[in-house]
Design an enzyme around this catalytic site. Structure first.
Site, PDB file in Angstrom:
ATOM      1  N   PRO A 120       0.755  -1.227  -0.117  1.00 57.55           N
ATOM      2  CA  PRO A 120       0.120  -0.072  -0.043  1.00 57.55           C
ATOM      3  C   PRO A 120       0.770   1.271  -0.149  1.00 57.55           C
ATOM      4  CG  PRO A 120      -0.407  -1.252   2.152  1.00 57.55           C
ATOM      5  CD  PRO A 120       0.646  -2.153   1.263  1.00 57.55           C
ATOM      6  N   ASP A 152     -10.204   0.898 -24.278  1.00 61.41           N
ATOM      7  CA  ASP A 152     -10.535   0.889 -22.997  1.00 61.41           C
ATOM      8  C   ASP A 152     -11.055   2.113 -22.250  1.00 61.41           C
ATOM      9  OD1 ASP A 152     -10.402  -1.942 -22.802  1.00 61.41           O
ATOM     10  OD2 ASP A 152      -8.480  -1.957 -22.331  1.00 61.41           O
ATOM     11  N   ARG A 156      -3.216  -8.345 -20.533  1.00 65.06           N
ATOM     12  CA  ARG A 156      -4.402  -8.025 -21.399  1.00 65.06           C
ATOM     13  C   ARG A 156      -3.928  -6.809 -22.512  1.00 65.06           C
ATOM     14  NH1 ARG A 156      -7.572  -4.123 -21.012  1.00 65.06           N
ATOM     15  NH2 ARG A 156      -9.454  -4.882 -22.012  1.00 65.06           N
ATOM     16  N   GLU A 161       2.729  -7.454   8.656  1.00 65.04           N
ATOM     17  CA  GLU A 161       2.572  -6.005   8.819  1.00 65.04           C
ATOM     18  C   GLU A 161       3.563  -5.508   7.776  1.00 65.04           C
ATOM     19  OE1 GLU A 161       0.700  -4.501  11.193  1.00 65.04           O
ATOM     20  OE2 GLU A 161       0.054  -6.542  11.152  1.00 65.04           O
TER      21      GLU A 161
HETATM   22 CL1  6GU Z   1      -0.197  -3.618  -3.287  1.00 65.89          CL
HETATM   23  N1  6GU Z   1      -0.907  -4.583  -0.856  1.00 65.89           N
HETATM   24  C1  6GU Z   1      -1.705  -4.649   0.226  1.00 65.89           C
HETATM   25  N2  6GU Z   1      -1.284  -5.368   1.142  1.00 65.89           N
HETATM   26  N3  6GU Z   1      -2.701  -3.777   0.218  1.00 65.89           N
HETATM   27  C2  6GU Z   1      -2.941  -2.804  -0.783  1.00 65.89           C
HETATM   28  C3  6GU Z   1      -2.173  -2.885  -1.940  1.00 65.89           C
HETATM   29  C4  6GU Z   1      -1.082  -3.743  -1.875  1.00 65.89           C
HETATM   30  N4  6GU Z   1      -2.486  -1.886  -2.545  1.00 65.89           N
HETATM   31  C5  6GU Z   1      -3.673  -1.350  -2.032  1.00 65.89           C
HETATM   32  N5  6GU Z   1      -3.806  -2.019  -0.776  1.00 65.89           N
END
Ligand code: 6GU
Length: 244
Positions: A88, A168, A153, A115
């Site tokens: 994230p 798209d 794709r 974590e």
């Molecule tokens: Cl790439 N990993 C995780 N664990 N949570 C996420 C993410 C990735 N992208 C958005 N939330």
């Protein structure tokens, strides 16, 4: 294009990769996906892959040794392909990033769990970090599948219509126009007459206006960057005026 995926949960990948367009792309040799279980590279008796964080604070951190051993065992040292960590904290994924990644002949996708991963993995093994949105998943596996799907794709030959990826939603910078199929009337709800008119010029103009209208209503942020004619800008200005 070749992908090597490194994960603690290899079994989540194949049910999806074995379906539909991705399965066909793999059968035809357009995409090759190898999924590796990081746990197989843990050398201790219990194949431990995580440990408590230095400094405390709870949660578990993925240990560096099995991750380095897995990635370097498959890709060499240094790795022969970019290593992308799904996290994230990564840069936001988008059509543009998918198109950029589709240019590589070979990519490694590293899925974080718990974590997080030991910082030395990010510093000395990983070359890029990607996030699929502003929310937290329990691991990078779904994100890796999202990236795989979006990149595969776009590879030449994967979709039947070679222009399809360019049409798209996000490739055009606009959301897509509404789609209809038979029956012409369902529960009294009719397919717009223009789509049944056979007039391809009118149909193209209607679709373009619908795409613009949808984008204006739902994702006005996309309009700033979209490639629009003066006439289209004027149309939007008219909608703006009417809405006031
Ligand atoms: Cl790439 N990993 C995780 N664990 N949570 C996420 C993410 C990735 N992208 C958005 N939330």
């Amino acid at each position: 294009m070749r992908f090597d995926v490194f994960t603690l949960f290899p079994e989540v990948f194949y049910p999806y990769l074995d379906l539909s367009i991705l399965a066909r792309a793999r059968q035809r040799g357009l995409a090759e996906v190898h999924v590796h279980n990081i746990r197989d590279w843990a050398t201790d008796k219990h194949h431990v892959v995580d440990d408590e964080p230095y400094g405390g604070g709870g949660g578990m951190v993925m240990k560096p040794e099995p991750i380095f051993a897995a990635v370097e065992g498959v890709l060499g040292r240094p790795p022969a392909a970019p290593v992308i960590l799904l996290t994230p904290q990564g840069r936001p994924f988008s059509h543009a990033v998918a198109a950029e990644l589709a240019q590589y002949p070979h990519l490694a996708l590293l899925c974080g769990r718990y974590e997080g991963v030991d910082e030395r993995v990010r510093q000395h093994l990983v070359s890029d970090e990607i996030s699929i949105g502003d929310y937290v998943l329990t691991g990078g596996e779904l994100a890796a599948l999202v990236v795989l799907d979006a990149v595969v794709r776009l590879l030449p030959g994967v979709l039947g219509d070679p222009d399809a990826p360019h049409k798209d939603s996000h490739a055009m910078g606009l959301l897509e126009y509404p789609h209809y199929t038979r029956p012409a009337v369902f529960r009294g709800w009719e397919v717009p007459a223009v789509l049944r008119s056979g007039d391809h010029g009118r149909i193209a103009r209607w679709r373009r206006e619908q795409a613009l209208r949808r984008t204006w209503e739902r994702r006005p942020d996309l309009l700033a960057r979209a490639d629009l004619t003066a006439e289209e800008r004027a149309l939007i200005a008219r909608w703006e005026a009417e809405a006031r």
